[in-house]
Motif scaffolding. Structure first.
Motif, PDB file in Angstrom:
ATOM      1  N   UNK A   1      99.770 -14.275  -0.032  1.00 22.39           N
ATOM      2  CA  UNK A   1      99.461 -13.418   1.226  1.00 22.39           C
ATOM      3  C   UNK A   1     101.353 -13.461   1.116  1.00 22.39           C
ATOM      4  N   UNK A   2     102.040 -12.174   0.734  1.00 24.61           N
ATOM      5  CA  UNK A   2     102.970 -12.211   0.656  1.00 24.61           C
ATOM      6  C   UNK A   2     103.440 -11.153   2.014  1.00 24.61           C
ATOM      7  N   UNK A   3     104.384 -11.469   3.021  1.00 19.72           N
ATOM      8  CA  UNK A   3     104.854 -10.367   3.795  1.00 19.72           C
ATOM      9  C   UNK A   3     105.836  -9.893   3.639  1.00 19.72           C
ATOM     10  N   UNK A   4     106.905  -9.085   4.192  1.00 16.27           N
ATOM     11  CA  UNK A   4     107.852  -9.125   4.426  1.00 16.27           C
ATOM     12  C   UNK A   4     109.093  -9.397   3.972  1.00 16.27           C
ATOM     13  N   UNK A   5     109.387 -11.174   4.698  1.00 18.68           N
ATOM     14  CA  UNK A   5     109.941 -12.279   4.518  1.00 18.68           C
ATOM     15  C   UNK A   5     109.520 -13.432   3.767  1.00 18.68           C
ATOM     16  N   UNK A   6     108.519 -12.869   2.820  1.00 14.94           N
ATOM     17  CA  UNK A   6     108.096 -13.937   2.151  1.00 14.94           C
ATOM     18  C   UNK A   6     108.602 -13.501   0.467  1.00 14.94           C
ATOM     19  N   UNK A   7     108.883 -12.084   0.756  1.00 15.73           N
ATOM     20  CA  UNK A   7     109.182 -11.299  -0.846  1.00 15.73           C
ATOM     21  C   UNK A   7     110.446 -11.866  -1.651  1.00 15.73           C
ATOM     22  N   UNK A   8     111.320 -11.941  -0.658  1.00 17.54           N
ATOM     23  CA  UNK A   8     112.590 -13.112  -1.846  1.00 17.54           C
ATOM     24  C   UNK A   8     112.383 -14.299  -1.955  1.00 17.54           C
ATOM     25  N   UNK A   9     111.475 -14.899  -1.299  1.00 18.31           N
ATOM     26  CA  UNK A   9     111.732 -16.531  -1.528  1.00 18.31           C
ATOM     27  C   UNK A   9     110.404 -16.295  -3.611  1.00 18.31           C
TER      28      UNK A   9
ATOM     29  N   UNK B   1     103.142 -15.006  -7.532  1.00 16.81           N
ATOM     30  CA  UNK B   1     102.365 -13.434  -7.576  1.00 16.81           C
ATOM     31  C   UNK B   1     101.539 -13.709  -6.159  1.00 16.81           C
ATOM     32  N   UNK B   2     102.463 -12.685  -5.961  1.00 16.99           N
ATOM     33  CA  UNK B   2     101.506 -12.219  -4.606  1.00 16.99           C
ATOM     34  C   UNK B   2     100.547 -10.868  -4.092  1.00 16.99           C
ATOM     35  N   UNK B   3      99.493 -11.184  -3.039  1.00 17.83           N
ATOM     36  CA  UNK B   3      99.103  -9.998  -2.096  1.00 17.83           C
ATOM     37  C   UNK B   3     100.349  -9.159  -1.579  1.00 17.83           C
ATOM     38  N   UNK B   4     100.578  -8.067  -1.160  1.00 16.51           N
ATOM     39  CA  UNK B   4     101.455  -6.923  -0.175  1.00 16.51           C
ATOM     40  C   UNK B   4     100.044  -7.343   0.706  1.00 16.51           C
ATOM     41  N   UNK B   5     100.650  -7.907   1.941  1.00 17.38           N
ATOM     42  CA  UNK B   5     100.222  -7.791   3.225  1.00 17.38           C
ATOM     43  C   UNK B   5     100.643  -5.863   3.873  1.00 17.38           C
ATOM     44  N   UNK B   6     100.268  -5.434   4.432  1.00 14.22           N
ATOM     45  CA  UNK B   6     100.839  -3.579   5.464  1.00 14.22           C
ATOM     46  C   UNK B   6     102.216  -3.792   5.600  1.00 14.22           C
ATOM     47  N   UNK B   7     103.032  -4.789   6.223  1.00 11.69           N
ATOM     48  CA  UNK B   7     104.501  -4.914   6.284  1.00 11.69           C
ATOM     49  C   UNK B   7     104.576  -4.739   5.100  1.00 11.69           C
ATOM     50  N   UNK B   8     104.383  -5.324   3.743  1.00 15.47           N
ATOM     51  CA  UNK B   8     105.069  -5.580   2.820  1.00 15.47           C
ATOM     52  C   UNK B   8     104.702  -4.516   1.948  1.00 15.47           C
TER      53      UNK B   8
ATOM     54  N   UNK C   1     101.333  -4.625  -5.461  1.00 12.96           N
ATOM     55  CA  UNK C   1     101.590  -6.632  -5.657  1.00 12.96           C
ATOM     56  C   UNK C   1     103.108  -7.183  -6.261  1.00 12.96           C
ATOM     57  N   UNK C   2     102.682  -8.405  -6.054  1.00 10.70           N
ATOM     58  CA  UNK C   2     103.935  -8.780  -6.382  1.00 10.70           C
ATOM     59  C   UNK C   2     104.025  -9.992  -7.989  1.00 10.70           C
ATOM     60  N   UNK C   3     103.913  -9.677  -9.359  1.00 11.32           N
ATOM     61  CA  UNK C   3     103.232 -10.355 -10.575  1.00 11.32           C
ATOM     62  C   UNK C   3     104.911 -10.924 -11.088  1.00 11.32           C
ATOM     63  N   UNK C   4     104.301 -12.770 -10.955  1.00  6.11           N
ATOM     64  CA  UNK C   4     105.555 -13.155 -11.950  1.00  6.11           C
ATOM     65  C   UNK C   4     106.467 -12.592 -11.373  1.00  6.11           C
ATOM     66  N   UNK C   5     106.657 -12.748  -9.394  1.00  2.48           N
ATOM     67  CA  UNK C   5     108.145 -12.345  -8.448  1.00  2.48           C
ATOM     68  C   UNK C   5     108.574 -11.104  -8.807  1.00  2.48           C
ATOM     69  N   UNK C   6     108.109 -10.068  -9.376  1.00  2.00           N
ATOM     70  CA  UNK C   6     108.172  -8.849  -9.251  1.00  2.00           C
ATOM     71  C   UNK C   6     107.046  -7.616  -8.953  1.00  2.00           C
ATOM     72  N   UNK C   7     108.134  -7.565  -7.808  1.00  3.68           N
ATOM     73  CA  UNK C   7     107.194  -6.423  -7.351  1.00  3.68           C
ATOM     74  C   UNK C   7     107.431  -5.073  -7.935  1.00  3.68           C
ATOM     75  N   UNK C   8     105.748  -4.361  -8.373  1.00  2.00           N
ATOM     76  CA  UNK C   8     104.978  -3.727  -8.858  1.00  2.00           C
ATOM     77  C   UNK C   8     104.926  -2.652  -8.392  1.00  2.00           C
ATOM     78  N   UNK C   9     105.049  -1.074  -8.239  1.00  2.00           N
ATOM     79  CA  UNK C   9     104.440  -0.212  -7.472  1.00  2.00           C
ATOM     80  C   UNK C   9     103.403   0.107  -8.524  1.00  2.00           C
TER      81      UNK C   9
END
Ligand code: PSU
Ligand code: MN
Length: 301
Positions: free
Chosen positions: A82-90, A97-104, A56-64
């Motif tokens: 909801x964050x897909x790949x194209x939303x990641x940079x923004x 903070x965002x939840x990642x789709x299958x793509x992201x 997921x993305x927390x406060x703008x940082x991708x967390x694995x």
């Protein structure tokens, strides 16, 4: 990108790791059951000595790999988008903070060196896509991402034959797990037959090795149906689907809201029985993901 130390150590040592998506938690399952489900999903892996990496993305940082406080935020915080790949940079640039789709999730997992990813159902080609062009970025992302995704096919809210055609066009290898029948998520079968079936996790790992040997940077999709005695009652399914699709059209739902809208309505229209099946499906796919990650790790060394 912040990789949890436990995940980084397991990847480094070639021990089994399975990535999990977070949109299923934030937008795919109702609260508060979603938080329990997120914890249960990770526990299925830990019990099998596999390291979970929910993404997921927390406060703008991708967390694995998330700790419990992070799982709770994804499950309960209204500001999680909801964050897909194209939303990641923004999302990263704005600190969202965002939840990642299958793509992201697949995109980030592959960059972290994770080889196996379990989800419930993949996104795909929506009904009416020839007019709306609504096709999930899950498909095009998998075409260029080296990861094995375990999914119970795609949901019947989508156009299943068109989704399979697009997967062929995009050269995504599709393997039926113990069957050549492509599932339709809540139902064991969709009526679509696959070209390839594999008997077990070791066979999937062998295909992964061949894909690597070819230098292909594309995903393997493992279609893993629920046993027929655990599927949703087909009559309940058909009626709920019919009504949910009609209501989405009436309410003019479009874009990234379509999947969450239909999923939520189907839970309501089946009085929660689709939710129980949904949780069984995710657990079943995570179990198979654990088997594949374990077979891959055994082969690796
Ligand atoms: N299909 C499901 N459950 C889900 C989703 C899809 O059965 O939770 C989520 C996944 O995160 C998937 C996303 O990647 O919806 C696809 O959304 P879209 O169709 O907007 O690409
Ligand atoms: Mn869409």
């Amino acid at each position: 990108m912040r990789i949890h130390p436990e995940v980084a150590a397991a990847c480094e040592a070639g021990r089994p790791v399975v990535a999990l998506e977070s949109t299923i938690i934030s937008h795919g399952l109702p609260r508060p059951r979603n938080l329990q489900a997120a914890r249960d999903f990770e526990e299925i892996l830990r019990k099998r000595d596999v390291v979970p990496a929910t993404i997921a993305l927390l406060d703008g940082e991708p967390h694995v790999g998330l700790d419990d406080a992070a799982l709770e935020r994804i499950a309960l915080d209204d500001s999680v988008v909801k964050v897909s790949v194209r939303d990641l940079p923004v999302a990263m640039a704005t600190g969202a903070s965002g939840a990642t789709t299958v793509a992201a999730t697949a995109f980030l997992a592959a960059r972290a060196g994770i080889r196996v990813f379990s989800t419930g159902g993949l996104g795909g080609v929506h009904r009416g896509a020839s007019a709306t062009f609504d096709e999930s970025a899950d498909l095009t992302t998998l075409a260029g991402t080296r990861i094995t995704v375990v999914s119970a096919g795609v949901k019947s809210i989508l156009d299943i034959p068109a989704t399979l055609e697009r997967l062929e066009t995009l050269s995504v290898t599709v393997l039926g797990y113990g069957t050549d029948q492509f599932p339709s998520f809540w139902l064991t079968e969709s009526g679509e037959t696959l070209d390839w079936a594999v008997p077990d996790a070791a066979a999937v790992a062998a295909v992964m090795a061949s894909n690597d040997a070819l230098g292909r940077e594309s995903a393997l999709l493992v279609a893993n149906p629920l046993p027929s005695d655990k599927q949703l009652d087909p009559r309940v399914h058909d009626e709920a689907l019919r009504q949910a699709l009609a209501e989405a059209e009436r309410d003019a739902i479009t874009g990234k809201d379509v999947s969450p809208y239909l999923l939520a309505r189907i839970v309501e229209l089946t009085h929660g029985s689709s939710l129980e099946v949904n949780l069984d499906i995710a657990a079943n796919n995570i179990t198979v993901g654990a088997e594949i990650a374990t077979a891959w790790s055994a082969r690796d060394r």
